[in-house]
Design an enzyme around this catalytic site. Sequence first.
Site, PDB file in Angstrom:
ATOM      1  N   ASP A  49     -16.379 -79.955  12.884  1.00 21.56           N
ATOM      2  CA  ASP A  49     -17.796 -79.794  12.919  1.00 21.56           C
ATOM      3  C   ASP A  49     -18.388 -79.086  13.785  1.00 21.56           C
ATOM      4  O   ASP A  49     -19.442 -78.349  13.696  1.00 21.56           O
ATOM      5  CB  ASP A  49     -17.961 -81.530  13.395  1.00 21.56           C
ATOM      6  CG  ASP A  49     -17.938 -82.278  12.387  1.00 21.56           C
ATOM      7  OD1 ASP A  49     -17.681 -81.906  11.366  1.00 21.56           O
ATOM      8  OD2 ASP A  49     -18.339 -83.448  12.461  1.00 21.56           O
ATOM      9  N   ASN A  91     -18.902 -81.100   6.273  1.00 17.08           N
ATOM     10  CA  ASN A  91     -19.323 -82.788   6.184  1.00 17.08           C
ATOM     11  C   ASN A  91     -19.859 -82.901   7.665  1.00 17.08           C
ATOM     12  O   ASN A  91     -19.868 -84.381   8.141  1.00 17.08           O
ATOM     13  CB  ASN A  91     -18.304 -83.603   5.798  1.00 17.08           C
ATOM     14  CG  ASN A  91     -18.758 -85.116   5.471  1.00 17.08           C
ATOM     15  OD1 ASN A  91     -20.063 -85.095   5.510  1.00 17.08           O
ATOM     16  ND2 ASN A  91     -17.980 -85.760   5.334  1.00 17.08           N
ATOM     17  N   ASP A 291     -19.145 -95.505  15.239  1.00 16.41           N
ATOM     18  CA  ASP A 291     -17.831 -94.815  15.160  1.00 16.41           C
ATOM     19  C   ASP A 291     -16.796 -95.798  15.717  1.00 16.41           C
ATOM     20  O   ASP A 291     -15.426 -95.116  15.348  1.00 16.41           O
ATOM     21  CB  ASP A 291     -17.977 -93.364  15.537  1.00 16.41           C
ATOM     22  CG  ASP A 291     -18.833 -92.479  14.692  1.00 16.41           C
ATOM     23  OD1 ASP A 291     -19.220 -92.682  13.609  1.00 16.41           O
ATOM     24  OD2 ASP A 291     -19.316 -91.546  15.478  1.00 16.41           O
ATOM     25  N   GLU A 319     -19.098 -90.304   6.419  1.00 19.06           N
ATOM     26  CA  GLU A 319     -18.402 -89.569   5.932  1.00 19.06           C
ATOM     27  C   GLU A 319     -18.168 -89.984   4.360  1.00 19.06           C
ATOM     28  O   GLU A 319     -17.694 -89.374   3.520  1.00 19.06           O
ATOM     29  CB  GLU A 319     -17.347 -88.967   6.730  1.00 19.06           C
ATOM     30  CG  GLU A 319     -17.466 -87.874   7.757  1.00 19.06           C
ATOM     31  CD  GLU A 319     -18.238 -88.362   8.980  1.00 19.06           C
ATOM     32  OE1 GLU A 319     -18.225 -87.643   9.964  1.00 19.06           O
ATOM     33  OE2 GLU A 319     -18.709 -89.554   8.892  1.00 19.06           O
ATOM     34  N   HIS A 366     -12.041 -88.679   8.580  1.00 21.44           N
ATOM     35  CA  HIS A 366     -11.250 -88.739   9.769  1.00 21.44           C
ATOM     36  C   HIS A 366     -11.183 -89.995  10.395  1.00 21.44           C
ATOM     37  O   HIS A 366     -10.038 -90.381  10.906  1.00 21.44           O
ATOM     38  CB  HIS A 366     -11.792 -87.555  10.860  1.00 21.44           C
ATOM     39  CG  HIS A 366     -13.309 -87.679  11.299  1.00 21.44           C
ATOM     40  ND1 HIS A 366     -13.610 -87.747  12.505  1.00 21.44           N
ATOM     41  CD2 HIS A 366     -14.342 -88.250  10.525  1.00 21.44           C
ATOM     42  CE1 HIS A 366     -14.799 -88.056  12.667  1.00 21.44           C
ATOM     43  NE2 HIS A 366     -15.331 -88.252  11.352  1.00 21.44           N
ATOM     44  N   ARG A 367     -12.334 -90.849  10.392  1.00 18.43           N
ATOM     45  CA  ARG A 367     -12.204 -92.027  11.264  1.00 18.43           C
ATOM     46  C   ARG A 367     -11.201 -93.160  10.398  1.00 18.43           C
ATOM     47  O   ARG A 367     -10.751 -93.805  11.052  1.00 18.43           O
ATOM     48  CB  ARG A 367     -13.311 -92.600  11.445  1.00 18.43           C
ATOM     49  CG  ARG A 367     -14.336 -91.558  12.223  1.00 18.43           C
ATOM     50  CD  ARG A 367     -15.230 -92.242  13.252  1.00 18.43           C
ATOM     51  NE  ARG A 367     -15.801 -91.274  14.229  1.00 18.43           N
ATOM     52  CZ  ARG A 367     -15.505 -90.438  15.111  1.00 18.43           C
ATOM     53  NH1 ARG A 367     -14.209 -90.894  15.423  1.00 18.43           N
ATOM     54  NH2 ARG A 367     -15.957 -89.405  15.703  1.00 18.43           N
ATOM     55  N   LYS A 392     -11.639 -82.823  11.722  1.00 19.45           N
ATOM     56  CA  LYS A 392     -13.239 -82.670  11.894  1.00 19.45           C
ATOM     57  C   LYS A 392     -13.670 -83.062  13.293  1.00 19.45           C
ATOM     58  O   LYS A 392     -14.628 -82.295  13.611  1.00 19.45           O
ATOM     59  CB  LYS A 392     -13.565 -83.928  10.967  1.00 19.45           C
ATOM     60  CG  LYS A 392     -15.245 -83.979  10.973  1.00 19.45           C
ATOM     61  CD  LYS A 392     -15.678 -85.178   9.783  1.00 19.45           C
ATOM     62  CE  LYS A 392     -17.200 -84.867   9.225  1.00 19.45           C
ATOM     63  NZ  LYS A 392     -18.030 -85.038  10.892  1.00 19.45           N
TER      64      LYS A 392
END
Length: 416
Positions: A49, A91, A291, A319, A366-367, A392
């Site tokens: 990012d 993204n 998040d 995302e 990623h999360r 990311k």
Amino acid sequence: MALTITPPGRRLVGRVAPPGSKSITNRALLLAALARGESRITGALKSDDTRHMADALRAMGVTVAEPDATGFVVTGTGALRAPPGPLFLGNAGTATRFLTAAAALADGPVVLTGDAHMQKRPIAPLVTALGALGVEASAPTGCPPVTVQGSGGFAGEAVTVDAGLSSQYVSALLMLAACGAKPVRVSLAGDAIGARGYIDLTVAAMRRFGATVAQEGSAAWVVQPGGYRAADLHVEPDASAATYLWAAEVLTGGAIDLGTQDFTQPDAQAQALIRLFPHLPAVIEGSQMQDAVPTLAALAAFNATPVRFTGIANLRVKECDRVAAMATELARLAPGLAREEGDDLVVTPQPRESFRPARIETYGDHRIAMSMALAGLVVPGVTILEPGCVAKTYPDYWRDLESLGVAIQPESALAI
């Protein structure tokens, strides 16, 4: 590629330094680029990012040097150049939203686009708001790609934005507003806003770079003209990244030293909840720590009682659709473990013997990868697909887990 996690069967003890905050790093990069002179950013995140943000700024005529693994030196002129081609931003939501507004300051047209996921993430409210400031911008699908006709500035003095989907729209407008010729009032359309605490991060960063911002009530800000001054800024560790380590600590009864407890980011609110495990509240309202919700949902799978997550509709336009993803992937571990109810996510812990090995889809998010890996600390045979997506925001995630003693094997190694 896939990674299979072996439950450590013991307390995780050690020290891990989370990476720098993505949110603060990308704000600092843009503000330093809009300032005149040389700014030094230390403790920064180097990830997909922030790389997209730095590369886009370079394409717009800003000098961005990287003297070490966590530093940027940004030399700006107070102006942006129209790039020679479209800005590809992967993204990266922060980079895309912030640069869409900043592109108004360029000396010509700017096209901003991203990967297939980014092209499904809404940006229409920001485009509409820019129009109110006299900025010509268009996004035919309501999502990137976006075309902004940069003219070196803007004429508007007031804008109202619908921030129900993302606080990043407000942050983008606030950072642009300081570069106007007159004071600019930025107002919310209604009081609804996703993750309001990120606006506070934006205002703090703006003030660090010399801007004057005053809040009016709970739904408006007035930004004075004058642009930005070069400044040095140290980036605090990423609170969203810290949530995985806090969760790993309580899941294993361990003691993980992160080196700091001082966070200004909204997701740091999750730490107080994580400390309650295995007695998490029956209802967790997640709108102001979005998040952190996947982390808390993974933790809830091993809680003593069911947990309902509310206020998380915005997770459907991240995302990936994180509500659906977490419900689906948790349910792979045990039937009935998680389900969607409207926009709520309900996690109902199951008897430990009902858990089973599972191959976890990450949806390139990623999360999802990092939160579902936490289940692998307890359940044997959890395999994370597309584990590289953690780059990311947390490129060293797998290495950091291994440093604590977690065995993580590439699927190819298991097949030998």
